[in-house]
Write a protein that holds these residues in place. Structure first.
Motif, PDB file in Angstrom:
ATOM      1  N   ILE A 258       0.739  -1.241  -0.042  1.00  0.00           N
ATOM      2  CA  ILE A 258      -0.095  -0.037  -0.089  1.00  0.00           C
ATOM      3  C   ILE A 258       0.793   1.126   0.160  1.00  0.00           C
ATOM      4  O   ILE A 258       1.824   1.343   0.819  1.00  0.00           O
ATOM      5  N   LYS A 259       0.458   2.155  -0.943  1.00  0.00           N
ATOM      6  CA  LYS A 259       1.233   3.409  -0.864  1.00  0.00           C
ATOM      7  C   LYS A 259       0.615   4.519  -0.128  1.00  0.00           C
ATOM      8  O   LYS A 259       1.255   5.195   0.194  1.00  0.00           O
ATOM      9  N   ALA A 260      -0.711   4.616  -0.300  1.00  0.00           N
ATOM     10  CA  ALA A 260      -1.437   5.482   0.505  1.00  0.00           C
ATOM     11  C   ALA A 260      -2.831   5.051   0.635  1.00  0.00           C
ATOM     12  O   ALA A 260      -3.360   4.289  -0.013  1.00  0.00           O
ATOM     13  N   VAL A 261      -3.385   5.432   1.936  1.00  0.00           N
ATOM     14  CA  VAL A 261      -4.839   5.167   2.148  1.00  0.00           C
ATOM     15  C   VAL A 261      -5.411   6.639   2.192  1.00  0.00           C
ATOM     16  O   VAL A 261      -5.255   7.538   3.030  1.00  0.00           O
ATOM     17  N   GLU A 262      -6.579   6.427   1.417  1.00  0.00           N
ATOM     18  CA  GLU A 262      -7.439   7.837   1.598  1.00  0.00           C
ATOM     19  C   GLU A 262      -8.315   7.948   2.916  1.00  0.00           C
ATOM     20  O   GLU A 262      -9.052   6.965   3.312  1.00  0.00           O
ATOM     21  N   PRO A 263      -8.090   8.972   3.330  1.00  0.00           N
ATOM     22  CA  PRO A 263      -8.762   9.326   4.669  1.00  0.00           C
ATOM     23  C   PRO A 263     -10.248   9.288   4.523  1.00  0.00           C
ATOM     24  O   PRO A 263     -10.970   9.683   3.648  1.00  0.00           O
ATOM     25  N   GLY A 264     -11.121   8.443   5.430  1.00  0.00           N
ATOM     26  CA  GLY A 264     -12.304   8.458   5.350  1.00  0.00           C
ATOM     27  C   GLY A 264     -13.016   7.237   4.498  1.00  0.00           C
ATOM     28  O   GLY A 264     -14.113   6.979   4.595  1.00  0.00           O
ATOM     29  N   SER A 265     -11.905   6.415   3.810  1.00  0.00           N
ATOM     30  CA  SER A 265     -12.408   5.435   2.976  1.00  0.00           C
ATOM     31  C   SER A 265     -12.589   4.037   3.866  1.00  0.00           C
ATOM     32  O   SER A 265     -12.195   4.034   4.993  1.00  0.00           O
ATOM     33  N   ALA A 266     -13.132   3.181   3.077  1.00  0.00           N
ATOM     34  CA  ALA A 266     -13.368   1.819   3.772  1.00  0.00           C
ATOM     35  C   ALA A 266     -12.009   1.302   4.352  1.00  0.00           C
ATOM     36  O   ALA A 266     -12.180   0.628   5.289  1.00  0.00           O
ATOM     37  N   ALA A 267     -10.783   1.612   3.690  1.00  0.00           N
ATOM     38  CA  ALA A 267      -9.553   0.981   4.080  1.00  0.00           C
ATOM     39  C   ALA A 267      -9.158   1.636   5.294  1.00  0.00           C
ATOM     40  O   ALA A 267      -8.474   1.034   6.041  1.00  0.00           O
ATOM     41  N   PHE A 268      -9.427   3.000   5.492  1.00  0.00           N
ATOM     42  CA  PHE A 268      -8.830   3.782   6.423  1.00  0.00           C
ATOM     43  C   PHE A 268      -9.710   3.352   7.702  1.00  0.00           C
ATOM     44  O   PHE A 268      -9.324   3.078   8.540  1.00  0.00           O
ATOM     45  N   ALA A 269     -10.973   3.008   7.545  1.00  0.00           N
ATOM     46  CA  ALA A 269     -11.808   2.728   8.625  1.00  0.00           C
ATOM     47  C   ALA A 269     -11.488   1.440   9.135  1.00  0.00           C
ATOM     48  O   ALA A 269     -11.503   0.904  10.459  1.00  0.00           O
TER      49      ALA A 269
ATOM     50  N   ARG B 141       0.827  -4.751   3.304  1.00  0.00           N
ATOM     51  CA  ARG B 141       1.032  -5.403   2.354  1.00  0.00           C
ATOM     52  C   ARG B 141      -0.208  -6.293   1.995  1.00  0.00           C
ATOM     53  O   ARG B 141      -0.401  -7.301   2.928  1.00  0.00           O
ATOM     54  N   ILE B 142      -1.216  -6.381   1.087  1.00  0.00           N
ATOM     55  CA  ILE B 142      -2.025  -7.230   0.886  1.00  0.00           C
ATOM     56  C   ILE B 142      -1.541  -8.402   0.068  1.00  0.00           C
ATOM     57  O   ILE B 142      -1.434  -8.404  -0.979  1.00  0.00           O
TER      58      ILE B 142
ATOM     59  N   GLY C 134     -16.111  -1.557  -3.320  1.00  0.00           N
ATOM     60  CA  GLY C 134     -15.352  -1.747  -4.590  1.00  0.00           C
ATOM     61  C   GLY C 134     -14.075  -1.178  -4.906  1.00  0.00           C
ATOM     62  O   GLY C 134     -13.214  -1.635  -5.537  1.00  0.00           O
ATOM     63  N   ARG C 135     -14.369   0.072  -4.355  1.00  0.00           N
ATOM     64  CA  ARG C 135     -12.785   0.989  -4.445  1.00  0.00           C
ATOM     65  C   ARG C 135     -12.706   1.551  -2.971  1.00  0.00           C
ATOM     66  O   ARG C 135     -13.153   2.574  -2.666  1.00  0.00           O
ATOM     67  N   PRO C 136     -12.013   0.649  -2.302  1.00  0.00           N
ATOM     68  CA  PRO C 136     -11.886   1.107  -0.851  1.00  0.00           C
ATOM     69  C   PRO C 136     -10.790   2.293  -0.386  1.00  0.00           C
ATOM     70  O   PRO C 136     -10.779   2.504   0.538  1.00  0.00           O
ATOM     71  N   GLY C 137     -10.450   2.656  -1.448  1.00  0.00           N
ATOM     72  CA  GLY C 137      -9.383   3.943  -1.063  1.00  0.00           C
ATOM     73  C   GLY C 137      -7.946   3.590  -0.836  1.00  0.00           C
ATOM     74  O   GLY C 137      -7.112   4.410  -0.167  1.00  0.00           O
ATOM     75  N   LEU C 138      -7.364   2.815  -1.833  1.00  0.00           N
ATOM     76  CA  LEU C 138      -6.114   2.212  -1.553  1.00  0.00           C
ATOM     77  C   LEU C 138      -5.232   2.636  -2.915  1.00  0.00           C
ATOM     78  O   LEU C 138      -5.861   2.555  -4.126  1.00  0.00           O
ATOM     79  N   SER C 139      -4.035   3.004  -2.693  1.00  0.00           N
ATOM     80  CA  SER C 139      -3.230   3.039  -4.107  1.00  0.00           C
ATOM     81  C   SER C 139      -1.906   2.154  -3.577  1.00  0.00           C
ATOM     82  O   SER C 139      -1.551   2.126  -2.509  1.00  0.00           O
ATOM     83  N   PHE C 140      -1.158   1.639  -4.613  1.00  0.00           N
ATOM     84  CA  PHE C 140      -0.049   0.835  -4.340  1.00  0.00           C
ATOM     85  C   PHE C 140       1.137   1.207  -5.150  1.00  0.00           C
ATOM     86  O   PHE C 140       1.151   2.112  -5.974  1.00  0.00           O
ATOM     87  N   VAL C 141       2.257   0.811  -4.562  1.00  0.00           N
ATOM     88  CA  VAL C 141       3.760   1.241  -4.638  1.00  0.00           C
ATOM     89  C   VAL C 141       3.948   0.587  -6.389  1.00  0.00           C
ATOM     90  O   VAL C 141       4.397   1.317  -6.839  1.00  0.00           O
ATOM     91  N   SER C 142       3.640  -0.776  -6.575  1.00  0.00           N
ATOM     92  CA  SER C 142       3.725  -1.138  -7.680  1.00  0.00           C
ATOM     93  C   SER C 142       2.650  -1.984  -8.096  1.00  0.00           C
ATOM     94  O   SER C 142       2.535  -3.351  -7.614  1.00  0.00           O
ATOM     95  N   PRO C 143       1.888  -1.585  -8.921  1.00  0.00           N
ATOM     96  CA  PRO C 143       0.269  -2.250  -8.899  1.00  0.00           C
ATOM     97  C   PRO C 143       0.522  -3.602  -9.865  1.00  0.00           C
ATOM     98  O   PRO C 143      -0.285  -4.475  -9.488  1.00  0.00           O
ATOM     99  N   PHE C 144       1.551  -3.529 -10.735  1.00  0.00           N
ATOM    100  CA  PHE C 144       1.927  -4.689 -11.435  1.00  0.00           C
ATOM    101  C   PHE C 144       2.913  -5.785 -11.001  1.00  0.00           C
ATOM    102  O   PHE C 144       3.087  -6.780 -11.776  1.00  0.00           O
ATOM    103  N   GLY C 145       3.699  -5.282  -9.920  1.00  0.00           N
ATOM    104  CA  GLY C 145       4.891  -5.995  -9.741  1.00  0.00           C
ATOM    105  C   GLY C 145       5.874  -6.035 -10.871  1.00  0.00           C
ATOM    106  O   GLY C 145       6.043  -4.838 -11.267  1.00  0.00           O
TER     107      GLY C 145
END
Length: 442
Positions: A6-17, A25-26, A69-80
């Motif tokens: 995980i690169k960043a978590v959107e505040p207030g999102s489902a992932a943040f909660a 790492r998921i 469906g879009r829980p508010g996450l961005s990733f460091v390397s989306p495709f590896g």
């Protein structure tokens, strides 16, 4: 390491909660391993998905809120790790680049995931049976496939890879799995043209409706081909003949399938001095990013803009930069702009010295070549207050292929430099305010 960091978590999102944080790492969703961003979204499409997360040495599970469906996450390397191209194509443009380019321009990717995600063309030569099964199972459609020829022996030779001979079996498997395919042929005179091209086109048409489009594009040749296969450029006569063949195939396929199916790149029409087809003949422009229909789209947009040009505007002396190929398209545009009182626009077709003058498209112009062309005009007394460059030549709106920035060009030429992607951006850059939109049918 497996999974997605995980690169960043959107505040207030489902992932943040759920308490997720940057650096986590998921590794799995619903017990199924996550290899990349595609797995992530595919497995996430359930109510209240359960994520397996690794944080340092600890592993734990979290359940996201329903409909996340879009829980508010961005990733460091989306495709590896991106798959590298394993081919040695006789016509590879990357092999013809001058030295010193930034590494990202020299990296040859050939990853089916990027074909689905970003519309990149792939050859499928590094696709295994399990890859094909995954594409079908996860409905990674449409895919964009570089075919070039369906002759197994010729394709293996053109691409320098014996696995290239498997293309028809791969297309058949994808078609049987319900995957939509957009295909291309890079036309190399004396190799895959003539009877070979007809064979390829008809083979691809046999996969309709899975194969939805076939684009024929001319081989690109630079001045940096020392030691490479002696390819020939497409001549104006060959371009005209190709257009005749494509037109005949379109008539046949439209009767048989209800679709024209095969399309010639704009460059053939410009090279042959022939009019590009009407809008309806592009059937929704399925391969616009491949240079098929860009001229028609531009002309349609310009027609709408031209109707709304005022008679007069704030004075502006400007230079409009383009490649030598598009100059005939832009000359009537510049003439119409100069009919607006207050505008003084000069068209400057720039010869490409960086790649070689045989490279004529605007998208491959460099800052250095633009500066050199403008310096010549300035010595002749031209003094614009604005230079408009093609947006297609820039990365992120600022960086040319030679790593020159728009700001550096502006400093060297001594006036503002802006990028425009089409007619609306062009007139906006010139400071022209269009009349209210007409409600009549255009």
């Amino acid at each position: 390491m497996s999974g997605l960091e995980i690169k960043a978590v959107e505040p207030g999102s489902a992932a943040f909660a759920a308490g997720l944080a940057a650096g986590d790492r998921i590794t799995a969703i619903g017990g199924r391993p996550v290899r990349d961003i595609i797995d992530y979204y595919f497995y996430l499409a359930v109510a209240e998905p359960e994520l397996t997360v690794r944080r340092g040495e600890k592993e734990f599970n979290v359940r996201l809120a329903a409909e996340a469906g879009r829980p508010g996450l961005s990733f460091v390397s989306p495709f590896g790790r991106i798959r590298r191209c394993a081919n040695r194509c006789l016509f590879c443009f990357v092999d013809q680049q001058p030295p010193g380019l930034r590494p990202s321009l020299c990296f040859k990717d050939d990853d089916y995931r990027l074909s689905f995600w970003e519309g990149n063309f792939v050859t499928l030569t590094n696709c295994t049976r399990r890859d094909i099964e995954r594409i079908v199972a996860q409905r990674l459609s449409p895919l964009y496939v570089s075919v070039h020829t369906t002759n197994p022996e010729l394709r293996a030779r053109l691409m320098g890879n014996p696995r290239a001979a498997e293309i028809k079996a791969q297309l058949a498997a994808l078609a049987a799995g319900g995957i939509t395919l957009h295909t291309q042929v890079v036309l190399c005179p004396g190799l895959n043209d003539g009877a070979e091209l007809e064979r390829t086109v008809r083979d691809l048409a046999s996969f309709f409706p899975a194969v939805r489009s076939v684009a024929v594009v001319p081989v690109g040749l630079t001045a940096h081909r020392a030691g490479l296969y002696p390819l020939r450029p497409v001549t104006p006569a060959a371009a005209a003949a190709l257009i005749e063949d494509v037109t005949a195939w379109q008539r046949e396929f439209r009767r048989r399938y209800g679709s024209r199916l095969v399309f010639a790149a704009d460059e053939f029409y410009l090279l042959a001095g022939k009019a590009v087809p009407a809008t309806k003949e592009y059937e929704g422009f399925p391969q616009l990013e491949n240079g098929v229909g860009l001229v028609r789209r531009f002309r349609d947009a310009w027609k709408r803009v031209a109707r709304r040009l005022p008679e007069t505007t704030t004075p502006c002396r400007a230079v409009l930069v383009t490649g030598t190929l598009a100059a005939p398209v832009l000359r009537p545009v510049v003439a119409r702009l100069n009919a607006v009182a207050g505008l003084e626009v000069t068209l400057v077709p720039v010869a490409n010295r960086f790649f070689g003058t045989s490279v004529t498209v605007a998208g491959l112009l460099t800052g250095r070549d633009i500066c050199a062309a403008l310096a010549t005009l300035f010595r002749e007394g031209l003094r614009p207050e604005l230079v408009v460059v093609p947006a297609a030549a820039l990365k992120d709106g600022r960086l040319f292929l030679d790593d020159t920035t728009c700001a550096a060009v502006a400093q060297q030429v001594g006036c503002r430099v802006v990028a425009a992607a089409g007619p609306h951006e062009l007139v906006a850059a010139l400071g022209v305010k269009l009349a209210r939109r007409s409600f009549r049918k255009e």
